[in-house]
Design an enzyme around this catalytic site. Structure first.
Site, short mmCIF file in Angstrom:
data_model
loop_
_atom_site.label_atom_id
_atom_site.label_comp_id
_atom_site.label_asym_id
_atom_site.label_seq_id
_atom_site.Cartn_x
_atom_site.Cartn_y
_atom_site.Cartn_z
N GLU A 88 0.79 -1.22 0.00
CA GLU A 88 0.00 0.00 0.00
C GLU A 88 0.82 1.28 0.00
OE1 GLU A 88 -2.88 -0.15 3.16
OE2 GLU A 88 -3.97 -1.82 2.24
N GLY A 90 -6.23 -0.63 15.77
CA GLY A 90 -6.69 -1.65 16.71
C GLY A 90 -8.04 -1.37 17.32
N ASP A 140 -18.75 2.65 11.76
CA ASP A 140 -17.34 2.60 11.37
C ASP A 140 -17.00 3.68 10.35
OD1 ASP A 140 -14.70 1.73 11.33
OD2 ASP A 140 -15.06 0.16 9.85
N TRP A 173 -8.82 4.27 2.84
CA TRP A 173 -7.50 4.85 3.08
C TRP A 173 -6.82 5.32 1.81
CZ3 TRP A 173 -3.33 3.09 0.47
CH2 TRP A 173 -3.46 1.83 -0.14
N VAL A 207 -12.58 -9.56 3.38
CA VAL A 207 -13.92 -9.78 3.92
C VAL A 207 -15.02 -9.83 2.87
CG1 VAL A 207 -14.56 -7.35 4.28
CG2 VAL A 207 -15.37 -9.09 5.88
N CYS A 231 -13.85 -15.47 12.07
CA CYS A 231 -13.16 -15.87 10.83
C CYS A 231 -13.47 -14.99 9.63
CB CYS A 231 -13.51 -17.32 10.47
SG CYS A 231 -13.38 -18.50 11.81
N MET A 257 -1.88 -17.03 11.13
CA MET A 257 -3.04 -17.79 11.58
C MET A 257 -2.73 -18.37 12.95
SD MET A 257 -6.06 -18.90 11.25
CE MET A 257 -6.93 -20.07 12.30
#
Length: 728
Positions: free
Chosen positions: A96, A208, A337, A428, A584, A646, A689
């Site tokens: 990025e 976070g 959000d 972003w 997602v 998940c 993971m």
């Protein structure tokens, strides 16, 4: 060791502009102590942008307009751009960062917080640095193990790391000079944004908020890494003083905007500043773009009470001390959000016939804000995308949005499908501003999202995973092929050229998919942007006419930069897929799901003749799901756990996006022991993971496997190959 300086031309400028600075920083823009020649040159370059030969910071200069004065490449010859050189990168994760170029050397950060330096004209590698971030840190990164860039100051390069460190490197060798842990390592903080250097201080925020932390920005001494000041962007849950620059404003006014009994007191409240930190050289103040709350749901976070300073706000602080000056809250009582962490641009605009220092901001909530930098007063707020349904506009007298009551889902008790959703009308991805056209070029998108207040199916306050206060399980895609098609059709992108003077879109270009790259603009009447479908394009800045279209083989999310070496202008960018959307999106990823993820650095010039490496053959992975097992109740329990823990890495309804492994075709799916070794025992923790044994029992993990097998069988029966992921 002698300090490495910038260009001779810039040192000449420095000598003129900073002639009085030879004794003390107190005589200049800087704070204490003396600046050496390289630091003076850095300061001058960041303040002025220089000639355009250098691209001195990720946003070009302190104004962060991402505008280059170079005209060697223009709307007359941009079609002749070709590849000068390329370099394949190590990690097939999101890339990025915008390349920074000074004195013919390119500095780029990459996934996992790695940094490399290259000869900008030839592509010769000069050095690379690996901070050795532990793989298990990835579980705390909401949106991939990305890094958005480095900052240069004198003989140093600064980078933040996923595990919360701020590191100073030697510009010439890449050797580590100092390292400071900027966060409490026991909490799920991360750093993905780029540092900024102001007044011989390095500023860094953190991420976070989804996991439960309290946001802040810290200024560190550029030479030693010692803390100078800290500003918290959410209140102290104990209401005690932290000896921080923000304490007084929270004690006097801010604490009253948060409920005394909301969940924020145990979750931290969020409000992280994970990207936008911009220095105003004219007013000597810093603007912080503040993120979302924790949990998202205002009804849970603050009992539906108060505006919750400083969530979703632009906050201005004194550059030397970090003391509060003003703030403007774009989304009071934020609950969707709708972060304000998107890039901030500084400019001047005539307001009521008077030249005014303004900042431009196009955050997630879909409105373009023009704000007076001196006072924080809202000048204008107009939509830059279509279909916004959480609010109809802004009252310019009060500065508050005119909300749709249905959007407060925690009050109505009804689901609400918001436009935009949590991924925003603009995320972003950097936008840019061209003073010649007066237009701001925004990588916009439409990604709707449903919100449901009920989160009773699982304890969201456990220590792994998102805590958003809305049900991610309940809003997953239904088993309906028509709904799948509708989701793909509704998820699109757009390059928007917005005119802040009129409050209207001057021109736009539609993209068939979301999550396209950031923009850069030049005095050559050009706007550059890469796309999520693997194209790199240039447009006329005034009209939007497409002038260049190159196939880059891979998705592009980064923004480009441009520079000149030995009289030749270049354009540089990185390719990859990455970030929140491909993790997602599930089926809503649409055509992007078939695009390869190739991490690569690409540099173009007029007449470039180099070729991309031959693409690696892609194959459709074998679709051979194991037989279904488990009761309907067990599958439902697995679905609930999947949605809770998940979905944010392995996709809505377990549909992968060709980025992280698609679990429906996982080699471990047919083997209960292999599945347990990953999910419970943490066999793949070094790849990010980690073990979920803190929140899942072996029986829970087996239920998740039953759910994913159900997804795999349903896909095979209903979607044939249309939903199959691609291997690289």
């Amino acid at each position: 060791m002698a300090k490495r300086v910038f260009s001779a031309a810039l040192l000449g400028c420095a000598a003129l502009a900073l002639a009085a600075c030879n004794a003390s920083k107190n005589d200049s823009i800087s704070g204490t102590g003396s600046l050496d020649e390289a630091e003076k040159a850095s300061e001058t370059l960041l303040k002025t942008g220089g000639t355009g030969d250098d691209w001195g910071a990720i946003g070009f200069s302190y104004d962060e307009q991402r505008f280059s004065p170079l005209t060697d490449i223009s709307d007359k010859n941009v079609s002749e751009l070709g590849i000068a050189w390329t370099a394949d990168l190590e990690d097939a994760r999101g890339q990025e960062a915008t390349p920074v170029v000074v004195d013919g050397v390119m500095y780029v950060s990459h996934a996992w917080s790695k940094v490399s330096a290259w000869d900008a004209a030839t592509g010769k590698p000069l050095w690379k640095f690996d901070p050795k971030v532990p793989g298990e840190s990835a579980v705390n990164a909401c949106c991939d193990v990305v890094n958005r860039g480095v900052a240069l100051w004198g003989d140093k390069v600064f980078v933040g790391t996923i595990d919360g460190r701020l590191i100073a490197l030697d510009r010439k060798t890449g050797a580590e000079l100092w390292s400071t842990q900027t966060v409490d390592a026991s909490k799920p903080y991360t750093i993905t944004g780029a540092p900024r250097v102001v007044k011989d201080m390095v500023l860094i925020g953190n991420g976070g908020a989804e996991f439960g932390v309290r946001g802040y920005v810290t200024a560190y001494d550029a030479d030693t890494g010692k803390e100078r000041w800290r500003f918290y962007t959410a209140p102290n849950p104990t209401k005690a003083k932290d000896d921080a620059a923000s304490d007084d404003i929270f004690a006097s006014k801010g604490n009253a905007t948060w409920s005394d009994t909301g969940e924020w007191q145990t979750s931290g409240g969020g409000g992280t500043v994970w990207d936008a930190i911009v220095y105003d050289k004219d007013l000597d103040q810093i603007y912080l773009g503040v993120g979302n709350g924790n949990p998202w749901n205002h009804g849970t976070r603050s009992n539906g009470e108060g505006d919750n300073w400083f969530l979703s706000s632009i906050v201005a602080v004194d550059a030397t001390t970090g003391a509060y000056k003003w703030h403007y809250q774009e989304t009071p009582a934020e609950t969707w959000d709708y972060t304000a962490t998107q890039p901030i641009i500084l400019a001047e605009q005539a307001v009521n016939g008077k030249p005014t220092k303004v900042l431009y901001h196009a955050p997630k909530n879909g409105f373009f804000f023009t704000i007076d930098r001196a006072t924080g007063k809202l000048i204008d707020a107009k939509p830059f995308v279509d279909g916004i349904n959480w609010a109809t506009g802004y009252d310019l007298k009060t500065g508050r949005p005119i909300e749709n009551p249905e959007a407060r889902f925690y009050r109505t008790g009804k689901p609400f499908i918001a436009i935009p959703g949590a991924l925003g009308a603009h995320n972003w991805h950097p936008m840019s501003y061209n003073p010649a056209t007066g237009l701001v070029y925004i990588p916009a998108q439409q990604i709707p999202q449903a919100y449901i207040a009920d989160m009773n199916e699982l304890d969201r306050r456990k220590v792994v995973g998102f805590n958003v206060g809305t049900s991610l399980t309940g809003t997953m895609m239904p088993d309906d092929k028509a709904a799948y098609r509708a989701a793909v059709a509704a998820t699109t992108g757009r390059l928007v050229a917005f005119d802040p003077r009129s409050g209207k879109v001057a021109w736009s270009v539609d993209h068939p998919a979301a999550w396209n790259g950031g923009t850069m603009t030049t005095a050559g009447n050009l706007v550059f942007q890469g796309t999520s479908l693997g194209r790199f394009r240039a447009y006329a800045a005034d009209t939007g006419k497409q002038l260049l279209d190159l196939d880059m083989q891979s998705g592009i999310v980064s923004a480009p930069s441009t520079f000149r070496v030995n009289g030749v202008q270049y354009v540089a960018f990185q390719t990859s897929k990455g970030g929140a959307f491909p993790l997602v999106a599930g089926v809503a990823g649409g055509a992007t799901r078939k695009i390869p993820n190739i991490p690569r650095l690409v540099v173009l010039k007029i007449g470039g003749t180099a070729k991309l490496p031959a693409p690696t053959a892609t194959t459709t992975l074998a679709w051979n799901p194991p037989p279904q097992f488990g009761t309907p109740a067990q599958v439902a329990a697995g679905k609930a756990s999947f949605g809770r823990y998940c979905i944010v890495c392995h996709g809505d309804s377990a549909i992968g996006n060709g980025f992280t492994p698609d679990l429906r075709v996982s080699g471990t799916l047919a083997n209960a022991d292999a599945w347990k070794s990953v999910v419970i025992d943490g066999a793949l923790k070094d790849r990010g993971m980690v073990s979920f044994a803190k929140v899942l029992t072996p029986q829970d993990a087996e239920a998740v496997r039953a759910y994913v097998i159900e997804r795999s069988n349903w896909t095979k029966a209903n979607l044939a190959d249309s939903s199959a992921p691609m291997g690289r």
